[in-house]
Each structure stands twice: as C-alpha cells, then as structure tokens.
Design a protein around this motif. Structure first.
Motif, PDB file in Angstrom:
ATOM      1  N   VAL A   1      -2.746  11.255  -6.846  1.00  0.00           N
ATOM      2  CA  VAL A   1      -3.584  10.766  -5.744  1.00  0.00           C
ATOM      3  C   VAL A   1      -3.104  11.333  -4.408  1.00  0.00           C
ATOM      4  CG1 VAL A   1      -4.183   8.697  -4.425  1.00  0.00           C
ATOM      5  CG2 VAL A   1      -4.367   8.679  -6.921  1.00  0.00           C
ATOM      6  N   HIS A   2      -1.790  11.323  -4.178  1.00  0.00           N
ATOM      7  CA  HIS A   2      -1.253  11.881  -2.927  1.00  0.00           C
ATOM      8  C   HIS A   2      -1.612  13.361  -2.795  1.00  0.00           C
ATOM      9  CE1 HIS A   2       0.810   8.425  -1.456  1.00  0.00           C
ATOM     10  NE2 HIS A   2       1.611   8.315  -2.500  1.00  0.00           N
ATOM     11  N   GLU A   3      -1.498  14.076  -3.897  1.00  0.00           N
ATOM     12  CA  GLU A   3      -1.785  15.513  -3.871  1.00  0.00           C
ATOM     13  C   GLU A   3      -3.272  15.765  -3.605  1.00  0.00           C
ATOM     14  OE1 GLU A   3      -1.601  19.405  -6.847  1.00  0.00           O
ATOM     15  OE2 GLU A   3      -0.742  17.491  -7.489  1.00  0.00           O
ATOM     16  N   ARG A   4      -4.136  15.031  -4.301  1.00  0.00           N
ATOM     17  CA  ARG A   4      -5.570  15.259  -4.149  1.00  0.00           C
ATOM     18  C   ARG A   4      -6.078  14.748  -2.794  1.00  0.00           C
ATOM     19  NH1 ARG A   4      -9.439  16.952  -7.710  1.00  0.00           N
ATOM     20  NH2 ARG A   4      -7.573  17.998  -8.535  1.00  0.00           N
ATOM     21  N   ASN A   5      -5.490  13.670  -2.311  1.00  0.00           N
ATOM     22  CA  ASN A   5      -5.895  13.092  -1.035  1.00  0.00           C
ATOM     23  C   ASN A   5      -5.278  13.831   0.156  1.00  0.00           C
ATOM     24  OD1 ASN A   5      -5.305  10.494   1.112  1.00  0.00           O
ATOM     25  ND2 ASN A   5      -7.350  10.670   0.245  1.00  0.00           N
ATOM     26  N   SER A   6      -4.288  14.680  -0.128  1.00  0.00           N
ATOM     27  CA  SER A   6      -3.591  15.447   0.915  1.00  0.00           C
ATOM     28  C   SER A   6      -3.036  14.540   2.004  1.00  0.00           C
ATOM     29  CB  SER A   6      -4.533  16.483   1.541  1.00  0.00           C
ATOM     30  OG  SER A   6      -5.022  17.365   0.571  1.00  0.00           O
ATOM     31  N   SER A   7      -2.437  13.440   1.593  1.00  0.00           N
ATOM     32  CA  SER A   7      -1.835  12.519   2.562  1.00  0.00           C
ATOM     33  C   SER A   7      -0.693  11.768   1.889  1.00  0.00           C
ATOM     34  CB  SER A   7      -2.871  11.515   3.083  1.00  0.00           C
ATOM     35  OG  SER A   7      -3.075  10.481   2.136  1.00  0.00           O
ATOM     36  N   ASP A   8       0.081  11.060   2.727  1.00  0.00           N
ATOM     37  CA  ASP A   8       1.130  10.199   2.185  1.00  0.00           C
ATOM     38  C   ASP A   8       0.729   8.730   2.313  1.00  0.00           C
ATOM     39  OD1 ASP A   8       1.235   9.955   4.892  1.00  0.00           O
ATOM     40  OD2 ASP A   8       3.400  10.228   5.088  1.00  0.00           O
ATOM     41  N   LEU A   9      -0.573   8.466   2.491  1.00  0.00           N
ATOM     42  CA  LEU A   9      -1.053   7.084   2.582  1.00  0.00           C
ATOM     43  C   LEU A   9      -0.818   6.367   1.260  1.00  0.00           C
ATOM     44  CD1 LEU A   9      -4.501   7.710   4.342  1.00  0.00           C
ATOM     45  CD2 LEU A   9      -2.430   6.778   5.393  1.00  0.00           C
ATOM     46  N   ARG A  10      -0.298   5.147   1.343  1.00  0.00           N
ATOM     47  CA  ARG A  10      -0.121   4.366   0.117  1.00  0.00           C
ATOM     48  C   ARG A  10      -1.498   3.910  -0.382  1.00  0.00           C
ATOM     49  NH1 ARG A  10       4.574   2.675   3.064  1.00  0.00           N
ATOM     50  NH2 ARG A  10       3.248   1.312   4.303  1.00  0.00           N
ATOM     51  N   PRO A  11      -1.835   4.164  -1.641  1.00  0.00           N
ATOM     52  CA  PRO A  11      -3.170   3.784  -2.148  1.00  0.00           C
ATOM     53  C   PRO A  11      -3.337   2.271  -2.206  1.00  0.00           C
ATOM     54  CG  PRO A  11      -2.050   5.340  -3.620  1.00  0.00           C
ATOM     55  CD  PRO A  11      -1.033   4.862  -2.648  1.00  0.00           C
ATOM     56  N   LEU A  12      -4.585   1.842  -2.124  1.00  0.00           N
ATOM     57  CA  LEU A  12      -4.951   0.467  -2.447  1.00  0.00           C
ATOM     58  C   LEU A  12      -5.251   0.419  -3.945  1.00  0.00           C
ATOM     59  CD1 LEU A  12      -7.510  -0.029   0.456  1.00  0.00           C
ATOM     60  CD2 LEU A  12      -5.207  -1.006   0.380  1.00  0.00           C
ATOM     61  N   THR A  13      -5.042  -0.739  -4.564  1.00  0.00           N
ATOM     62  CA  THR A  13      -5.458  -0.913  -5.953  1.00  0.00           C
ATOM     63  C   THR A  13      -6.609  -1.915  -5.982  1.00  0.00           C
ATOM     64  OG1 THR A  13      -3.925  -2.743  -6.433  1.00  0.00           O
ATOM     65  CG2 THR A  13      -3.123  -0.493  -6.791  1.00  0.00           C
ATOM     66  N   MET A  14      -7.512  -1.737  -6.939  1.00  0.00           N
ATOM     67  CA  MET A  14      -8.599  -2.704  -7.079  1.00  0.00           C
ATOM     68  C   MET A  14      -9.057  -2.760  -8.532  1.00  0.00           C
ATOM     69  SD  MET A  14     -12.154  -1.015  -5.670  1.00  0.00           S
ATOM     70  CE  MET A  14     -13.035  -2.406  -6.394  1.00  0.00           C
ATOM     71  N   GLY A  15      -9.703  -3.854  -8.877  1.00  0.00           N
ATOM     72  CA  GLY A  15     -10.226  -3.986 -10.234  1.00  0.00           C
ATOM     73  C   GLY A  15     -11.009  -5.270 -10.386  1.00  0.00           C
ATOM     74  N   CYS A  16     -11.807  -5.329 -11.438  1.00  0.00           N
ATOM     75  CA  CYS A  16     -12.602  -6.504 -11.767  1.00  0.00           C
ATOM     76  C   CYS A  16     -12.226  -6.948 -13.183  1.00  0.00           C
ATOM     77  CB  CYS A  16     -14.093  -6.188 -11.726  1.00  0.00           C
ATOM     78  SG  CYS A  16     -14.623  -5.338 -10.227  1.00  0.00           S
ATOM     79  N   SER A  17     -12.179  -8.258 -13.404  1.00  0.00           N
ATOM     80  CA  SER A  17     -11.844  -8.804 -14.708  1.00  0.00           C
ATOM     81  C   SER A  17     -10.447  -8.321 -15.135  1.00  0.00           C
ATOM     82  CB  SER A  17     -12.921  -8.430 -15.728  1.00  0.00           C
ATOM     83  OG  SER A  17     -12.760  -9.142 -16.923  1.00  0.00           O
ATOM     84  N   LEU A  18     -10.304  -7.712 -16.318  1.00  0.00           N
ATOM     85  CA  LEU A  18      -8.983  -7.247 -16.734  1.00  0.00           C
ATOM     86  C   LEU A  18      -8.485  -6.109 -15.828  1.00  0.00           C
ATOM     87  CD1 LEU A  18      -6.685  -7.625 -18.737  1.00  0.00           C
ATOM     88  CD2 LEU A  18      -7.815  -6.010 -20.272  1.00  0.00           C
ATOM     89  N   GLY A  19      -9.415  -5.387 -15.217  1.00  0.00           N
ATOM     90  CA  GLY A  19      -9.009  -4.378 -14.241  1.00  0.00           C
ATOM     91  C   GLY A  19      -8.294  -5.000 -13.052  1.00  0.00           C
ATOM     92  N   ALA A  20      -8.706  -6.225 -12.675  1.00  0.00           N
ATOM     93  CA  ALA A  20      -8.033  -6.933 -11.587  1.00  0.00           C
ATOM     94  C   ALA A  20      -6.611  -7.315 -11.993  1.00  0.00           C
ATOM     95  CB  ALA A  20      -8.830  -8.183 -11.217  1.00  0.00           C
TER      96      ALA A  20
END
Length: 436
Positions: free
Chosen positions: A102-121
């Motif tokens: 994600v850091h490589e593709r986003n070209s940043s050092d921003l910490r990602p957010l996580t998200m999900g619904c049901s078991l994904g949550a």
C-alpha cells in the motif's frame, strides 16, 4: 475511476492473493471483505459506488483484499489449531505484505485506515488494535468481536489475540498502545435491527473496555430499523468517512508540524559542520585526502600545508572506525578545523611556510621538506604531537553526532504531547449520537 487487480504470491499464506486497487491517490484505506468473500465484493455490492466521490476526488485510495475465511473462521469442522494458524497467517500477511504494498502503490508514508463490514469489521478491528503503529484508524461496521462465536469454548493464546472482547478488557492501563489509540480515529457502528444481535452484544463489550481504558473511541448504535446488510453499510460509510478523514488529516498535519518544530537545528548544525562533499566522500579511504587539499589551498595558498591535511585525516580515521561508520562523516570536520587553525598562523604574512615550520624544531627553510618526510615514515601520532592537541575540537564533532540520535527520540516525544493536547471533543460529542 482507476481500477486494477494485483495478484501476488503470499509468503505468509503460501498462496496467491489478489488486491483490488481503486483510485490513484488520497488517504490509503485497506478494506476487508465480508465472510468468505473476495476482493471484488465491494464493487459487487455497491460499496465502491458509495465511496465513488472520495475515490474520484483523490481523497482516498481503496485497497480491497481477498479473504481466507473458508480455511479459518468458517471451517467449523476443521482442526482448531490449524484454523487459528490460518487466521494468524492472514493477520501477518496484512501487516508484513499488504501494508508495504500500500505504501509503495500510494507513494506515501501515510498510515492506512482499516475498514470492514460483518466479519470484515472483525479483521479490521483486530489489525488496528494489535498494530496501531501501522494504522491510522478503523471503521468497523456490524462486526462480531468474540472469536468464540466461531470456536465455541475452545481457546488458545493465538485465538485470544484475535478476539477483542477477550484481550482488550485485559489490556493494562499503562500499556503504550493506549496513547496510540487516543491519537487515532476509532469508529464502531452497529444497527439494532435484523441479524445484528451478535454485533450489538460484542460492540457493547468493546465500548465498555475503551471507556475503562480512557480511550476516546466513537461506538455508535443505529436504530431498530437498521439491519445487517449492504444498504445500511453504504449509508454508514458515507456518514463516518468524512469525519475519520478529517481527523486523520488534522492529526497528520499536527504530527508533521511537531516533527518540523522538534527536528532541531541540531541536526542542521551537524550537517553544516560536516556539510561539504569532502565529508560525504570521506567514507572512502582515498577520497578525504583528495578533498582536503583544495580546502587547505583556499585557507592558505602555501602548497606545503598539504602534508598536514594528509596527516590529520589519518589521525582522525582511526577513532572514527572504532565508533561507527556513521561517525566517520562527523569526524571529518576535524580535518577542516585543523587547516583553519593552521591557516590562522600563516595569515599574517605570505611567508606562511616558515612560520608553519617554526611551530616545529628550529626555524629553517629546510624544515618544510622535513615535514613531508616525517609524515611519510613515522606514525601520525609521533610525527605531530602539537596538531594532536589541536585535534581536541574533534571530540566536539562527536557530540554533533549524538544529538542526531537524540533527535529521533525528540521527534517521538512531542508526538505524545500532541496526543495529550489533541481535542477529544469531537469524538466525545459524536459518541453520544447513539440513535438515529
């Protein structure tokens, strides 16, 4: 909208895993699919469309993962130990393989957010709670946070750390993660309609644990008409995402400002002291002598001062090697200090060479050639006792290296202060919005 699917072999899972990437820039969001689903499910069930404006507007870049739930959480008849190994391997895959991607593709050092619904949550909250240093926040919608819902009364240490209702209430109040939680954005939401019973029960337990730990999380409970289904999750993500992004960007701006304020002038001074090409190339053994000569010529045109430059680096090179490789560039400034100190004596007259030699034995014009002969045959320490005393500034160069080490600690320390001063008013206010 830019959309691509990237498939790569996972070393943790021992199989190929796909990631759907939506958008080209913005805050990175890692999304976990619903139970047993794959990376296409967010597009299939309208969640990508719900976030379309944020993706097209360059506010977020969405990364939707494949799941391995069929081999872990869902395999109720399988061997529990093997099931838990798959669950933990997936967690390690996210932290060790997905985040760097994600850091490589986003070209940043921003910490990602996580998200999900049901078991994904469940996956999103577990990843965030276990590694708040890697993730900036979490949006967990209608999750079930008790691993025993899938494993019955069976439990081992690995499963314990994948069950928030178990490990979160037992977190010590002085755990360093508590401070990190309070500098992140935490949103849990659950409806009170159909199929929300388990999510409602476990969210209340997690909510109580956050309150007991003093963590400012927003745990929201929507009405009795709100079911465990995609249409409601689409509305919830549209409701919470602007808040989470706003808070994440504010905190990131504070973090950058604090780092700039505390990234002291000390490292800058250290760079100025070392800051010539001569010091940068001083890691090679031959380069310092070549770069030191022009510096001597600028300070004192006398060509005979060059041997002194050769002797001085030799005396400094040995201590630098004993300390560390990084110490060499810092020790190199001592070579500049010595030519300048030597230049201070020749400066009164163009007859710099006779005066330079007068610091040695009896004044004589042949003393300068003797200076060439002595460094060549004798050790630097024996040849010039006097310059060795003038090398005393070199220890001052070493302290310049130490502040650089302290600067990283200093950069971190303010971050904790930022946490303390970060207003919790928004989350507290929104926490009370428990009914729709």
């Amino acid at each position: 909208m830019n959309r691509e699917t990237v498939t790569a072999h996972s070393k943790n899972l021992g199989k190929d895993m796909s990631i759907r990437v939506y958008g080209e820039s913005g805050w990175p969001v890692i999304a976990f699919p619903i139970q047993d689903a794959m990376s296409d499910c967010y597009e299939q069930f309208g969640m990508v469309d719900a976030m379309k404006d944020y993706i097209d507007g360059g506010k977020i870049q969405l990364f939707v993962l494949d799941s391995v739930d069929a081999e872990g959480w869902s395999d109720r008849g399988g061997d529990n130990v093997l099931r838990v190994k798959v669950i933990e391997a997936f967690y390690n895959y996210v932290c060790e393989e997905v985040v760097p991607f994600v850091h490589e593709r986003n070209s940043s050092d921003l910490r990602p957010l996580t998200m999900g619904c049901s078991l994904g949550a469940t996956h999103a909250l577990v990843a965030f709670l276990r590694r708040p240093d890697l993730f900036q926040g979490v949006i967990a919608l209608s999750g079930g946070y008790d691993a025993q819902f899938f494993f019955g009364d069976w439990m081992n240490t690995t499963l314990y750390f994948n069950s928030p209702v178990h490990f979160l209430p037992n977190t010590p109040h002085d755990h360093p993660y508590i401070d990190l939680y309070n500098r992140r954005e935490i949103v849990l939401c659950c409806g009170q309609g159909a199929w929300e019973e388990e999510g409602l029960r476990t969210e209340h337990i997690v909510d109580d644990a956050f309150r007991a730990l003093g963590v400012n999380a927003w745990c929201d409970y929507w009405g009795t008409d709100v079911d465990h289904d995609w249409p409601w999750w689409q509305k919830q993500v549209q409701y919470f995402l602007p808040y989470v992004l706003d808070e994440a960007e504010k905190y990131h701006a504070e973090e950058v400002a604090e780092a700039a304020k505390n990234a002291p002038a000390k490292p800058v001074t250290a760079k100025k002291a070392a800051g010539t090409k001569a010091t940068r190339t001083s890691r090679t053994k031959a380069a310092p002598a070549k770069k030191a000569e022009p510096a001597v010529k600028k300070a004192a045109p006398a060509a005979k001062a060059a041997p002194a430059a050769k002797v001085a680096p030799a005396a400094k090179a040995a201590p630098a090697a004993k300390t560390s490789e990084k110490a060499e560039p810092k020790a190199a400034p001592a070579t500049k200090a010595e030519p300048k100190a030597a230049a201070a004596k020749p400066a009164p007259a163009k007859k710099a060479a006779p005066k330079a030699t007068s610091a040695k034995p009896a004044p004589a014009k042949k003393a300068a050639p003797a200076a060439k002969a002595e460094p060549a045959k004798k050790p630097a320490a024996a040849a010039k006792p006097a310059p060795a005393k003038k090398a005393a500034p070199a220890p001052k160069a070493e302290p310049a290296a130490k502040p650089a080490a302290k600067s990283t600690a200093a950069a971190k320390a303010p971050a904790k202060k930022a946490a303390a001063t970060k207003p919790a008013a928004k989350k507290t206010t929104r926490t009370r919005k428990s009914a729709r």
